[in-house]
Scaffold this motif. Sequence first.
Motif, PDB file in Angstrom:
ATOM      1  N   UNK A 119       7.562 110.503  16.123  1.00  0.00           N
ATOM      2  CA  UNK A 119       7.759 109.226  16.812  1.00  0.00           C
ATOM      3  C   UNK A 119       6.922 109.154  18.087  1.00  0.00           C
ATOM      4  N   UNK A 120       6.949 110.253  18.844  1.00  0.00           N
ATOM      5  CA  UNK A 120       6.197 110.242  20.109  1.00  0.00           C
ATOM      6  C   UNK A 120       4.710 110.036  19.832  1.00  0.00           C
ATOM      7  N   UNK A 122       3.179 108.763  17.200  1.00  0.00           N
ATOM      8  CA  UNK A 122       2.840 107.440  16.673  1.00  0.00           C
ATOM      9  C   UNK A 122       2.924 106.365  17.747  1.00  0.00           C
ATOM     10  N   UNK A 123       3.974 106.442  18.536  1.00  0.00           N
ATOM     11  CA  UNK A 123       4.115 105.443  19.600  1.00  0.00           C
ATOM     12  C   UNK A 123       2.964 105.587  20.589  1.00  0.00           C
ATOM     13  N   UNK A 124       2.675 106.823  20.919  1.00  0.00           N
ATOM     14  CA  UNK A 124       1.623 107.095  21.880  1.00  0.00           C
ATOM     15  C   UNK A 124       0.265 106.619  21.356  1.00  0.00           C
ATOM     16  N   UNK A 126      -0.308 104.397  18.810  1.00  0.00           N
ATOM     17  CA  UNK A 126      -0.366 102.959  18.526  1.00  0.00           C
ATOM     18  C   UNK A 126      -0.193 102.103  19.777  1.00  0.00           C
ATOM     19  N   UNK A 127       0.675 102.530  20.655  1.00  0.00           N
ATOM     20  CA  UNK A 127       0.940 101.722  21.843  1.00  0.00           C
ATOM     21  C   UNK A 127      -0.087 102.001  22.939  1.00  0.00           C
ATOM     22  N   UNK A 130      -4.447 103.150  21.051  1.00  0.00           N
ATOM     23  CA  UNK A 130      -5.168 102.069  20.355  1.00  0.00           C
ATOM     24  C   UNK A 130      -5.205 100.827  21.235  1.00  0.00           C
TER      25      UNK A 130
END
Lengths: 139, 123
Positions: A119-120, A122-124, A126-127, A130
């Motif tokens: 989660x970390x 992906x969030x990092x 994507x948010x 990117x």
Amino acid sequence: MNSNNKFYENRVWSDDCLVGIDIIDNQHKNFFRMLDELVSLNSMKDKENEIIQIINKFEQYAAYHFSTEEGFMDKNNYPDIERHKNLHKLFAKKIMFFKNEYINGNHEILEEMMDYARKWLLYHILYMDVNAIFDRSLI
Amino acid sequence: MEKKILIISRDIFFHKLLKKLMEKNIKNCELFIYKSKREIDRISQDSKIDFVVLDGEFNSLSAFEVLRILRVEKRIIAPIWFFSDIDRKDYIYKAYAIGASKIIKKTFDPIEIVNDIANILNK
């Protein structure tokens, strides 16, 4: 690698995660490959030593990757660099906590660590990565 | 029929992230973005809304106050997913009590969350 791994190969990675800079994209992918290795090892018996080795590798790779990203941010005078560095530090600290728990015999924590890391990351990616740092329109 | 989704957050990167993933992964959705109290005030009462994403606080409004406005003043009955950095139990209970349908702790897997929203809207 087992094709049934759920993190990297089957589900997590998609083009949405690409920042468009090969070195960063490859490093991001490598995180998920390591998570895949942990998934595989966790499904086998008596793999504690190998799991600790992968967690160590994951920790070292995180430090390497974060220094690459921070170098990029420095070079481009990214305005929010201190907050971003702090997020990196918190992640490293949390992974160290999981590792120590695992080494001390709390093997159930591995699932929690993998979920947290997925989660970390992906969030990092994507948010933050990117959208913000590697968004050419903002550099 | 298009699904009407509200994204309420003052964080430009949060909008950008969810907008991109929702447009790609949710069929027939129409997204409305609200970045301030003034914009929230413009949400028309009783309008047909299918889903609300509520992220955090605004300068002059707490997240709980926004939640209350949506449920009480705007009479939104659609699911409201409440995104927060805070995971204290009392905070979570309060959010549920005011009307949150689900609390999402940051950091989350954005792709997983958007897929979950798509599943709800496609039911």
